[in-house]
Design an enzyme around this catalytic site. Structure first.
Site: not given
Ligand code: PEP
Ligand code: MG
Length: 539
Positions: A188, A295, A331, A452-453, A463
């Site tokens: 992140h 986010r 989110r 990404n996940d 990651r």
């Protein structure tokens, strides 16, 4: 002049003074001292600096977030005056004849453990505060206090590694570039660097003990190099590249106001990913059609306690109002894994990426979730809000979420508080969600693929693990087939599907995504116009 190479996270060139953030282990070494009274005096001087810093932070926070939230800095000031704490430090210096930094760090650890072992939840939570004030005091004593996160001049941050919570606390206007010894390209912190549009290099094998704050540095994210104390030629070359970059950005400005439409007439929504109120300006400046991923967990990072409903409401309202009629997808919190916050008391997990995180916390601790949902629904009347839930793996989870949302709506209605009925969608970022996407599509309003996940869980590659960056391949055919499946299942049930993971900004894949029928791509604000350019070239 010394040159190092690293992995580029965000291209771009920067030149400026370094701010070297040394981690605590590097700062706090035990030293035997000849004159303990000198060390006691150093503690006294450090205390004065720390108190002044906390006072300034308090005054800044009162204006920015209100008195209630600012009060924590007053609490820290009081803790720094605590006689037991100070006596313990002075005793250790005198009896063991050790340096001030070591005595403060060790006392901080001892007191923190003592608080953590108490039964009372309030006292337990103070463990993090004691650690925090001790870290501050150590930095002030060792002279690194000013060169912490509150530097004044635009600077290049050089650190061992940076956590997302450290990164969000920084004043973005003052960061020219990031250089870290460790870190993975998919963490992140790297995402934040891309979101902030800041040249960043990770995996740079430098010895932090050999570089100092204030040294002149050139970061060349295009070449993947960082140069300390560059000669005149290197500086001139960097200035030339910076000018060229600016011209390129200038050229892209011509695309503002134009549609994201291919030569054959297919239109794609291009939205921006943001991490907080401060990024909305970048989203609008780059002409994003909306916010495809806010986010919201970044509101929870870098602080000592949960943000209140009111604080969250104000943040969401501001983003919605600023974006006007444009869609804003917020989110719900995705805390856990690398986004750790002490006051959540998540505890140590062997495998945090597969652990207690995101929607799992919200479903297990619905009071946290409900506070956020109340804030979101209250803010919904101020703009075009969609709510998105992360890390979904089952239809039961969606049902449980809807039940909690219904409860919150009922409570608000009873309190006669206005709210709209926002679209509700989910992130598709687990292979499980992909495999049941046909069922999920019938339950939600939209899908947004978290590549990404999804890449991490599909390829079984952490990651965060820098050693695996070479194996982390989001172009893997498994990932691309999954995206196709997600889009098809969404469309089958009249829903839209987008991508909000980093892959959405990969211009090599834009044509593939368009052919797949993707409806939306949400990318860091600086990638909105390059993506528009690419879409407009596709036949
Ligand atoms: C993702 O996983 O692709 C995503 C967008 O969420 P985050 O990067 O915040 O985990
Ligand atoms: Mg994710």
């Amino acid at each position: 002049m010394v040159k190092y190479y690293g992995k580029t996270v965000f291209k771009g060139v920067a030149i400026g003074p370094a701010v070297v953030l040394k981690n605590e282990e590097q700062q706090v070494k035990r030293r035997k001292v000849g004159n303990p009274e000198d060390e006691v005096k150093r503690v006294g001087e450090g205390l004065e600096t720390a108190q002044a810093q906390l006072q300034a932070l308090y005054e800044k926070a009162v204006v920015e977030v209100g008195e209630a939230s600012a009060a924590i800095f007053e609490v820290h000031q009081m803790m720094l005056e605590d006689e037991d704490y100070l006596d313990a430090i002075y005793n250790m210096i005198r009896t063991e004849q050790v340096n001030a930094e070591y005595a403060v760090a060790l006392t901080g650890d001892n007191f923190s453990q003592m608080f953590a072992g108490m039964d009372d939840d309030y006292m337990k939570a103070r463990a993090a505060d004691v650690k925090d004030i001790s870290n501050r005091l150590v930095k002030c004593i060792s002279g690194n206090g000013e060169a912490g996160l509150d530097f004044q001049e635009p600077s290049i941050i050089v650190a061992d590694d940076l956590s997302p919570s450290e990164t969000v606390q920084m004043d973005k206007e003052k960061i020219l570039a990031f250089v870290t010894v460790h870190g993975s390209a998919n963490s992140h912190t790297s995402i934040l660097a891309r979101m902030m549009n800041i040249p960043a290099l990770i995996g740079v094998p430098l010895d932090l003990a050999k570089v100092q704050s204030g040294m002149k540095v050139v970061v060349d994210g295009v070449q993947g190099e960082v140069i300390f104390e560059p000669n005149e030629f290197v500086c001139e070359e960097a200035e030339r590249k910076i000018k060229k970059e600016r011209e390129k950005v200038q050229l892209l400005q011509e695309l503002k106001g134009k549609e994201n439409v291919t030569l054959s007439g297919k239109e794609i929504n291009v939205y921006a990913n943001i991490g907080g109120i401060g990024d909305v300006g970048y989203a609008l400046e780059n002409d994003a059609g909306g916010v495809g991923l806010f986010r919201s967990e970044f509101l929870y990072l870098g602080r000592d306690d949960f943000p209140s409903e009111e604080e969250q409401f104000q943040a969401y309202r501001q983003v919605l109002q600023t974006m006007g009629e444009k869609k804003v997808i917020i989110r719900t919190l995705d805390i856990g894994a690398d986004k750790q916050v002490e006051y959540f008391n998540l505890g140590k997990e062997d495998n945090p990426a597969m652990g207690y995180r995101a929607i799992r916390i919200c479903l297990k601790q619905p009071e946290i979730f409900k506070t956020q949902l109340r804030a979101l629904l209250r803010a919904s009347v101020y703009g075009n809000l969609s709510i998105m839930y992360p890390m979904i793996i089952s239809t039961e989870e969606v049902e449980r979420i809807y039940a909690i949302v219904a409860e919150v709506k009922k409570e608000l209605a009873e309190e006669q508080i206005a709210f709209k009925e926002p679209e509700q969608g989910i992130m598709i970022e687990t292979p499980a969600a992909v495999m049941i996407s046909e069922k999920l599509a019938q339950m939600v309003d939209f899908f947004s693929v978290g590549t990404n996940d999804l890449t991490q869980y599909t390829l079984a590659i952490d990651r965060q693990n820098e050693k695996l960056d070479d194996f982390y391949n989001p172009h893997h055919e498994a990932i691309l087939s999954m995206i196709q499946m997600i889009v098809d299942n969404a469309h089958k049930h009249g829903k839209w599907a987008g991508i909000c993971g980093e892959l959405g900004a990969d211009l090599e894949l834009t044509e593939t995504f368009v052919k797949m029928g993707i409806d939306e791509l949400s990318v860091s604000p600086s990638m909105v116009l390059p993506l528009r350019k690419r879409i407009r070239e596709i036949d």
